[in-house]
Design an enzyme around this catalytic site. Structure first.
Site, PDB file in Angstrom:
ATOM      1  CD1 TRP A   8      -2.485  -1.579  -0.140  1.00 14.78           C
ATOM      2  CD2 TRP A   8      -3.476  -0.620   1.629  1.00 14.78           C
ATOM      3  NE1 TRP A   8      -3.785  -2.014  -0.103  1.00 14.78           N
ATOM      4  CE2 TRP A   8      -4.418  -1.446   0.978  1.00 14.78           C
ATOM      5  CE3 TRP A   8      -3.867   0.070   2.773  1.00 14.78           C
ATOM      6  CZ2 TRP A   8      -5.730  -1.583   1.414  1.00 14.78           C
ATOM      7  CZ3 TRP A   8      -5.177  -0.070   3.228  1.00 14.78           C
ATOM      8  CH2 TRP A   8      -6.094  -0.885   2.554  1.00 14.78           C
ATOM      9  CG  HIS A  85       9.774  -0.891  -2.394  1.00 12.36           C
ATOM     10  ND1 HIS A  85       9.823   0.280  -3.124  1.00 12.36           N
ATOM     11  CD2 HIS A  85       8.802  -1.654  -2.957  1.00 12.36           C
ATOM     12  CE1 HIS A  85       8.893   0.216  -4.076  1.00 12.36           C
ATOM     13  NE2 HIS A  85       8.264  -0.942  -3.991  1.00 12.36           N
ATOM     14  CD  GLU A  87       8.123   3.366  -4.112  1.00  7.63           C
ATOM     15  OE1 GLU A  87       7.518   3.171  -3.053  1.00  7.63           O
ATOM     16  OE2 GLU A  87       7.621   3.120  -5.239  1.00  7.63           O
ATOM     17  N   GLY A 160       5.081   1.807 -11.032  1.00  7.71           N
ATOM     18  CA  GLY A 160       4.156   2.938 -11.120  1.00  7.71           C
ATOM     19  C   GLY A 160       4.122   3.576 -12.496  1.00  7.71           C
ATOM     20  N   GLY A 217       1.459  -2.796  -6.342  1.00  8.45           N
ATOM     21  CA  GLY A 217       1.394  -1.483  -5.707  1.00  8.45           C
ATOM     22  C   GLY A 217       0.023  -0.859  -5.899  1.00  8.45           C
ATOM     23  N   GLY A 218      -0.073   0.059  -6.842  1.00 10.12           N
ATOM     24  CA  GLY A 218      -1.290   0.850  -7.046  1.00 10.12           C
ATOM     25  C   GLY A 218      -2.569   0.029  -7.142  1.00 10.12           C
TER      26      GLY A 218
HETATM   27  P1  13P Z   1       3.028  -0.486  -8.924  1.00  8.52           P
HETATM   28  O1  13P Z   1       2.265  -1.796  -8.950  1.00  8.52           O
HETATM   29  O2  13P Z   1       2.181   0.683  -8.550  1.00  8.52           O
HETATM   30  O3  13P Z   1       3.842  -0.294 -10.177  1.00  8.52           O
HETATM   31  O4  13P Z   1       4.095  -0.609  -7.719  1.00  8.52           O
HETATM   32  C1  13P Z   1       4.917  -1.719  -7.675  1.00  8.52           C
HETATM   33  C2  13P Z   1       5.611  -1.750  -6.373  1.00  8.52           C
HETATM   34  O5  13P Z   1       6.462  -0.923  -6.095  1.00  8.52           O
HETATM   35  C3  13P Z   1       5.193  -2.774  -5.410  1.00  8.52           C
HETATM   36  O6  13P Z   1       6.089  -2.865  -4.353  1.00  8.52           O
END
Ligand code: 13P
Length: 234
Positions: A8, A85, A87, A160, A217-218
């Site tokens: 999330w 991750h 990020e 993303g 993710g999204g």
């Molecule tokens: P998205 O599915 O939004 O591309 O994100 C992937 C992600 O970073 C899952 O950890």
């Protein structure tokens, strides 16, 4: 059994989570469903969902203001934690050494770390994908472990972005990871794919060899998007 893991990130609320649990608990999932939520949303109960966090401190305890330890996560009901991750690696300068420490803390508390690896667009363009993911796997994993760990291959350039690698690119990366794990004596470690997974592409992705599930993710934020993904992963 394949994994469907939602990340999330810094989204959601208790109300949204409770509605997600209500809807998923009404299903009969044929896979392991995990939701990695912000720390403050841990503590909910579900019959069909296991909960996880998105980060953990590399320290056991002490004067580390703002950090959350693995034992605290365990006490709050987390069974999984995402570590490394992209990020976190990008915005918080997490190195493979830090990621390995975090994974160790998780294992010591009986929490399964989901260790993320993946190349940037620059590395991909420079033809370094294989080298980058091989060294990330070798250096980010705790040594001498036989416990549960999970690897997530997340090509950074596709996160993303609404674009996914080709099936050949995913198969190639997962084969390299599987071979590296085998060399390390960790055959059978699940390898998830993550980045721009949705209900339309997930069936093709999980059909690829060495793909043991997805990290979403999204598309994990809303039941109407996440549930079709759960139902498509067999
Ligand atoms: P998205 O599915 O939004 O591309 O994100 C992937 C992600 O970073 C899952 O950890």
């Amino acid at each position: 059994m394949k994994f469907v893991v939602g990340n999330w990130k810094m989204n959601g609320s208790r109300e949204i989570l409770r509605e997600m649990i209500r809807q998923i608990d009404g299903l009969r999932p044929e896979n392991r469903v995990v939701l990695c939520v912000p720390f403050t949303l841990l503590g909910e109960k579900s019959t069909n969902i296991a909960f996880g966090a998105q980060d953990v401190s590399s320290h056991e305890r002490g004067a580390y203001t703002g950090e959350v330890s693995a034992t605290m996560l365990s006490e709050a009901g987390a069974k999984y934690v995402i570590v490394g991750h992209s990020e976190r690696r990008m915005y918080h300068d997490e190195t493979n050494d830090i990621v390995r420490e975090k994974a160790m803390r998780a294992l010591e508390s009986g929490i399964t770390p989901i260790i993320c690896v993946g190349e940037t667009m620059d590395e991909k363009r420079a033809g370094k994908t294989i080298d980058v993911i091989t060294s990330m796997v070798r250096e980010s994993l705790p040594t001498n472990v036989r416990d549960d760990i999970i690897i997530a291959y997340e090509p950074r350039w596709a996160i993303g972005a609404g674009i996914t690698p080709t099936a050949d690119e995913i198969a190639g990366a997962h084969r390299v990871i599987a071979d590296t794990l085998s060399y390390m004596g960790l055959d059978g470690t699940p390898i998830l794919y993550g980045a721009s997974v949705n209900a339309a592409n997930v069936g093709d992705i999980v059909a690829i060899r060495n793909v043991d599930g997805v990290l979403v993710g999204g598309a994990s934020l809303k039941p109407e998007e996440f549930i079709p993904i759960i139902q498509s992963v067999k």
